[in-house]
Motif scaffolding. Structure first.
Motif, mmCIF file in Angstrom:
data_model
loop_
_atom_site.group_PDB
_atom_site.id
_atom_site.type_symbol
_atom_site.label_atom_id
_atom_site.label_comp_id
_atom_site.label_asym_id
_atom_site.label_seq_id
_atom_site.Cartn_x
_atom_site.Cartn_y
_atom_site.Cartn_z
ATOM 1 N N ARG A 151 0.831 -1.205 0.000
ATOM 2 C CA ARG A 151 0.000 0.000 0.000
ATOM 3 C C ARG A 151 0.870 1.262 0.000
ATOM 4 N N LEU A 152 1.864 1.294 0.874
ATOM 5 C CA LEU A 152 2.716 2.488 0.984
ATOM 6 C C LEU A 152 3.492 2.714 -0.318
ATOM 7 N N ALA A 153 3.968 1.623 -0.925
ATOM 8 C CA ALA A 153 4.722 1.756 -2.182
ATOM 9 C C ALA A 153 3.795 2.245 -3.296
ATOM 10 N N THR A 154 2.594 1.663 -3.383
ATOM 11 C CA THR A 154 1.645 2.048 -4.437
ATOM 12 C C THR A 154 1.254 3.513 -4.317
ATOM 13 N N LEU A 155 1.095 3.973 -3.075
ATOM 14 C CA LEU A 155 0.661 5.364 -2.871
ATOM 15 C C LEU A 155 1.834 6.349 -2.932
ATOM 16 N N GLY A 156 3.042 5.845 -3.124
ATOM 17 C CA GLY A 156 4.193 6.728 -3.349
ATOM 18 C C GLY A 156 4.905 7.201 -2.086
ATOM 19 N N PHE A 157 4.705 6.497 -0.961
ATOM 20 C CA PHE A 157 5.437 6.861 0.270
ATOM 21 C C PHE A 157 6.803 6.151 0.223
ATOM 22 N N ALA A 158 7.694 6.740 -0.559
ATOM 23 C CA ALA A 158 8.924 6.032 -0.932
ATOM 24 C C ALA A 158 9.975 5.997 0.176
ATOM 25 N N ASN A 159 9.833 6.835 1.206
ATOM 26 C CA ASN A 159 10.863 6.871 2.258
ATOM 27 C C ASN A 159 10.488 6.012 3.475
ATOM 28 N N VAL A 160 9.580 5.038 3.271
ATOM 29 C CA VAL A 160 9.196 4.122 4.359
ATOM 30 C C VAL A 160 9.735 2.722 4.055
ATOM 31 N N VAL A 161 10.399 2.130 5.039
ATOM 32 C CA VAL A 161 10.866 0.747 4.905
ATOM 33 C C VAL A 161 10.148 -0.076 5.968
ATOM 34 N N CYS A 162 9.491 -1.179 5.549
ATOM 35 C CA CYS A 162 8.743 -2.014 6.498
ATOM 36 C C CYS A 162 9.448 -3.353 6.673
ATOM 37 N N ARG A 163 9.364 -3.872 7.887
ATOM 38 C CA ARG A 163 9.956 -5.178 8.171
ATOM 39 C C ARG A 163 8.964 -6.000 8.986
ATOM 40 N N THR A 164 8.894 -7.295 8.712
ATOM 41 C CA THR A 164 8.056 -8.178 9.527
ATOM 42 C C THR A 164 8.885 -8.658 10.717
ATOM 43 N N GLY A 165 8.311 -8.575 11.912
ATOM 44 C CA GLY A 165 9.040 -9.084 13.070
ATOM 45 C C GLY A 165 8.523 -8.499 14.369
ATOM 46 N N ASP A 166 9.203 -8.873 15.453
ATOM 47 C CA ASP A 166 8.851 -8.385 16.787
ATOM 48 C C ASP A 166 9.632 -7.098 17.048
ATOM 49 N N GLY A 167 8.900 -6.002 17.214
ATOM 50 C CA GLY A 167 9.557 -4.706 17.401
ATOM 51 C C GLY A 167 10.057 -4.451 18.812
ATOM 52 N N TYR A 168 9.851 -5.421 19.727
ATOM 53 C CA TYR A 168 10.268 -5.206 21.127
ATOM 54 C C TYR A 168 11.751 -4.851 21.210
#
Ligand code: SAH
Length: 244
Positions: A151-168
């Motif tokens: 969604r973020l890539a399609t909408l052009g939010f190019a400076n966001v990097v997402c990762r799957t995992g435990d953020g603790y």
């Protein structure tokens, strides 16, 4: 005879011109008008500016990001209401006011590097993306992380990097961060998140018992590395889960 040919050529040229005339390039390239612009303006006026959110950059970001594209299709008509909404997997997109409040408390600057724990729909990450240089976001539910990334890539939010995992444990390879926003509630402050804060940085985090009322905290780290904690307001977030 010569004049006759000239006028025939002229007519032929006229016939080849596009009609109706396009003055701003091909019509297909223009973005369709956003039917939710007025709803977004109203959301900012009635739920956010009226509740003492003053940072003009935060207000502008809340006006710009199309929240209706971050909720499931059957929730779209409710996207700008004054409440959280379900996004699947038992999770929610936060109430618009809480997103604005946490963003303002983080004091985002255009050169900042931000970390978010709990990507969810990607909406908070999109708001941050308008206000800082880089956003790193971690989501524990894999399908939510995948959807948000697309969604973020399609909408052009190019400076966001997402990762799957435990953020603790934060995101050590990308640390330190100028600001960290946690959008799920642990029952204590995860030490790694404080450690990954740059001196002068801020951690905005709800802390408290699971499925009850938590306290929204701002933890600020000064230049010498000392922290100071401020209690802001009671809030209710989904729990910060741990990978078992
Ligand atoms: N910020 C989101 C809403 C967050 S809801 C938005 O703008 O839509 C909280 C999210 O935190 C949920 O998607 C949940 O799956 C996620 N979460 C819970 N525990 C987590 C953890 N340990 N690490 C990363 N994400 C977590």
């Amino acid at each position: 005879m010569y004049t006759l040919i000239r006028s025939e050529v002229l007519w032929l040229l006229l016939a080849l011109l596009p009609w109706p005339p396009r003055f701003c390039g091909p019509a297909g390239e223009q973005a369709p008008p956003d039917p939710y612009t007025a709803a977004r303006e109203q959301m900012v006026a009635e739920q956010i500016a009226s509740r003492d959110i003053k940072d003009p950059r935060v207000l502008a970001a809340m006006r710009q990001v199309p929240r209706h594209l971050f909720v499931p299709a059957d929730e779209r008509a409710s996207a700008y209401e004054d409440r959280p909404l379900p996004i699947g997997y038992g999770q929610t997109i936060s109430q618009p006011y809480i997103v604005a409040l946490m963003t303002e408390l983080a004091k985002p600057k255009p050169t900042d590097r931000a970390l978010e724990i709990g990507t969810g729909s990607g909406y908070q990450a999109a708001i941050l993306s308008k206000l800082v240089a880089e956003v790193h976001s971690i989501e524990i539910v894999e399908p939510l992380a995948d959807e948000a990334r697309t969604r973020l890539a399609t909408l052009g939010f190019a400076n966001v990097v997402c990762r799957t995992g435990d953020g603790y444990n934060g995101w050590l390879e990308k640390a330190p961060f100028d600001l960290i926003l946690v959008t799920a509630a642990p029952d204590h402050v995860p030490p790694a998140l404080v450690a990954q804060l740059r001196p002068g940085g801020r951690l905005v985090i709800p802390v408290g018992p699971v499925f009850s009322v938590q306290e929204l905290l701002v933890i600020e780290k000064d230049a010498s590395g000392r922290t100071r904690t401020e209690q802001i307001t009671p809030v209710r977030f989904v729990p910060l889960r741990r990978k078992d």
